[in-house]
Design a protein around this motif. Sequence first.
Motif, PDB file in Angstrom:
ATOM      1  N   ALA A  27       0.492  -2.934 -78.318  1.00  0.00           N
ATOM      2  CA  ALA A  27       0.077  -1.667 -77.702  1.00  0.00           C
ATOM      3  C   ALA A  27      -1.370  -1.747 -77.214  1.00  0.00           C
ATOM      4  CB  ALA A  27       0.234  -0.531 -78.713  1.00  0.00           C
ATOM      5  N   THR A  28      -1.793  -0.690 -76.543  1.00  0.00           N
ATOM      6  CA  THR A  28      -3.151  -0.671 -75.978  1.00  0.00           C
ATOM      7  C   THR A  28      -4.207  -0.299 -77.003  1.00  0.00           C
ATOM      8  OG1 THR A  28      -2.806   1.626 -75.272  1.00  0.00           O
ATOM      9  CG2 THR A  28      -2.316  -0.109 -73.660  1.00  0.00           C
ATOM     10  N   ARG A  29      -3.769   0.069 -78.228  1.00  0.00           N
ATOM     11  CA  ARG A  29      -4.736   0.420 -79.271  1.00  0.00           C
ATOM     12  C   ARG A  29      -4.156   0.104 -80.638  1.00  0.00           C
ATOM     13  NH1 ARG A  29      -2.668   5.783 -77.857  1.00  0.00           N
ATOM     14  NH2 ARG A  29      -1.716   6.756 -79.693  1.00  0.00           N
ATOM     15  N   PRO A  77      -1.095   2.623 -83.159  1.00  0.00           N
ATOM     16  CA  PRO A  77      -0.731   3.548 -82.073  1.00  0.00           C
ATOM     17  C   PRO A  77       0.119   4.740 -82.514  1.00  0.00           C
ATOM     18  CG  PRO A  77       0.527   1.500 -81.925  1.00  0.00           C
ATOM     19  CD  PRO A  77      -0.530   1.283 -82.958  1.00  0.00           C
ATOM     20  N   ASP A  97      -6.557   7.526 -79.041  1.00  0.00           N
ATOM     21  CA  ASP A  97      -7.436   6.519 -78.441  1.00  0.00           C
ATOM     22  C   ASP A  97      -8.828   6.512 -79.065  1.00  0.00           C
ATOM     23  OD1 ASP A  97      -5.471   5.625 -76.744  1.00  0.00           O
ATOM     24  OD2 ASP A  97      -6.142   6.786 -75.020  1.00  0.00           O
ATOM     25  N   THR A 146      -5.883  -6.307 -78.171  1.00  0.00           N
ATOM     26  CA  THR A 146      -4.841  -5.308 -77.886  1.00  0.00           C
ATOM     27  C   THR A 146      -4.206  -5.575 -76.524  1.00  0.00           C
ATOM     28  OG1 THR A 146      -6.533  -3.818 -77.011  1.00  0.00           O
ATOM     29  CG2 THR A 146      -5.881  -3.490 -79.297  1.00  0.00           C
ATOM     30  N   ASN A 147      -3.075  -4.894 -76.286  1.00  0.00           N
ATOM     31  CA  ASN A 147      -2.345  -5.033 -75.016  1.00  0.00           C
ATOM     32  C   ASN A 147      -1.921  -6.485 -74.787  1.00  0.00           C
ATOM     33  OD1 ASN A 147      -1.173  -3.845 -72.768  1.00  0.00           O
ATOM     34  ND2 ASN A 147      -2.972  -4.154 -71.468  1.00  0.00           N
ATOM     35  N   LYS A 148      -1.474  -7.134 -75.865  1.00  0.00           N
ATOM     36  CA  LYS A 148      -1.085  -8.539 -75.790  1.00  0.00           C
ATOM     37  C   LYS A 148       0.392  -8.709 -76.156  1.00  0.00           C
ATOM     38  CE  LYS A 148      -4.948 -10.601 -74.648  1.00  0.00           C
ATOM     39  NZ  LYS A 148      -5.057 -11.336 -73.362  1.00  0.00           N
ATOM     40  N   ASP A 185       0.445 -12.509 -70.261  1.00  0.00           N
ATOM     41  CA  ASP A 185      -0.534 -12.404 -69.172  1.00  0.00           C
ATOM     42  C   ASP A 185      -1.179 -13.745 -68.820  1.00  0.00           C
ATOM     43  OD1 ASP A 185      -2.250 -12.863 -71.280  1.00  0.00           O
ATOM     44  OD2 ASP A 185      -3.255 -10.907 -71.191  1.00  0.00           O
TER      45      ASP A 185
END
Length: 301
Positions: A173-175, A178, A183, A202-204, A222
């Motif tokens: 997730a982005t944080r 979550p 945030d 994060t965001n991986k 990515d």
Amino acid sequence: MSRVIVVGNGMVGYKFCEKLRSRSKQHEIIVYGEEPRPAYDRVHLSSYFSGSTAEDLLMAPASWYVENNVELFTGELVTELNRETKTIKTHTGKIDHYDYLVLATGSSAFVPTVEGVERHGVFVYRTIEDLNQIIDYGKKVKKAGVLGGGLLGLEAAKALLDLGLETHVVEFATRLMPRQIDDAGSAVLAHKLSQLGITIHTNKNTKKIAGNGKLEGLEFADGSSLSLEMLVISAGIRPRDELAKANGLKIHPKGGVLVDNLLRTNDDSIFAIGEVAVHNNMIYGLVAPGYEMSDVVAKQI
């Protein structure tokens, strides 16, 4: 006198025994658990890395079970359930009869289907036996990571830090956390962890656990990568519902034993509590709701 069998010797199973015994001295209580020791405190597992012993983590000493007339069988996995005869069978061949059965089988660590997950140096963070393996392997390496930035994952990261390892947390997730915080809260948490010396990613989306036999790093969707010598997976839980599923108890499509408001399954003699139970489409992966469930079932029985 009713004979009550509890399947599972974890925290919630212990709490049920405590609650039922405080309400009645008349029931026979028998506990079967596959782990080799009485119930221990999983919430504070990370303290095992900083000096606490397995004895320190016990919810109650073995003598408590004797003093309260609770018959405890450790190292006994219940493998079969016959609802018609109201009997259970363990992996050693032991057969026992119940009037009421309480499923407190909890959950197992969810291991994602990532390429390379079977490599040496990849662990889960669930039992004291897992911790012993992590400690032993940690003596051979310097750089470790945790796959999963939830509450248990962060506990695992602190444990790796206590072992003196360079520590990384990888979260899809982005944080961080979550499901629990927003945030702003996550940003504060990430800052505090960074101050401790934990590196946050994060965001991986982990595409591959790289290596030749043993773990050498993570490769992400990515195109980036992270070199590691050891990985602890803490990516969620899976309810231990296999016994229930094999014997006609109703299971939620996503796993877990379906229960009503009294924690009863579709069999009036069988209850489910803790992380194996699904109530109103929810599995509660925290100990406090499990303790409340224990109290509800103790009142019914």
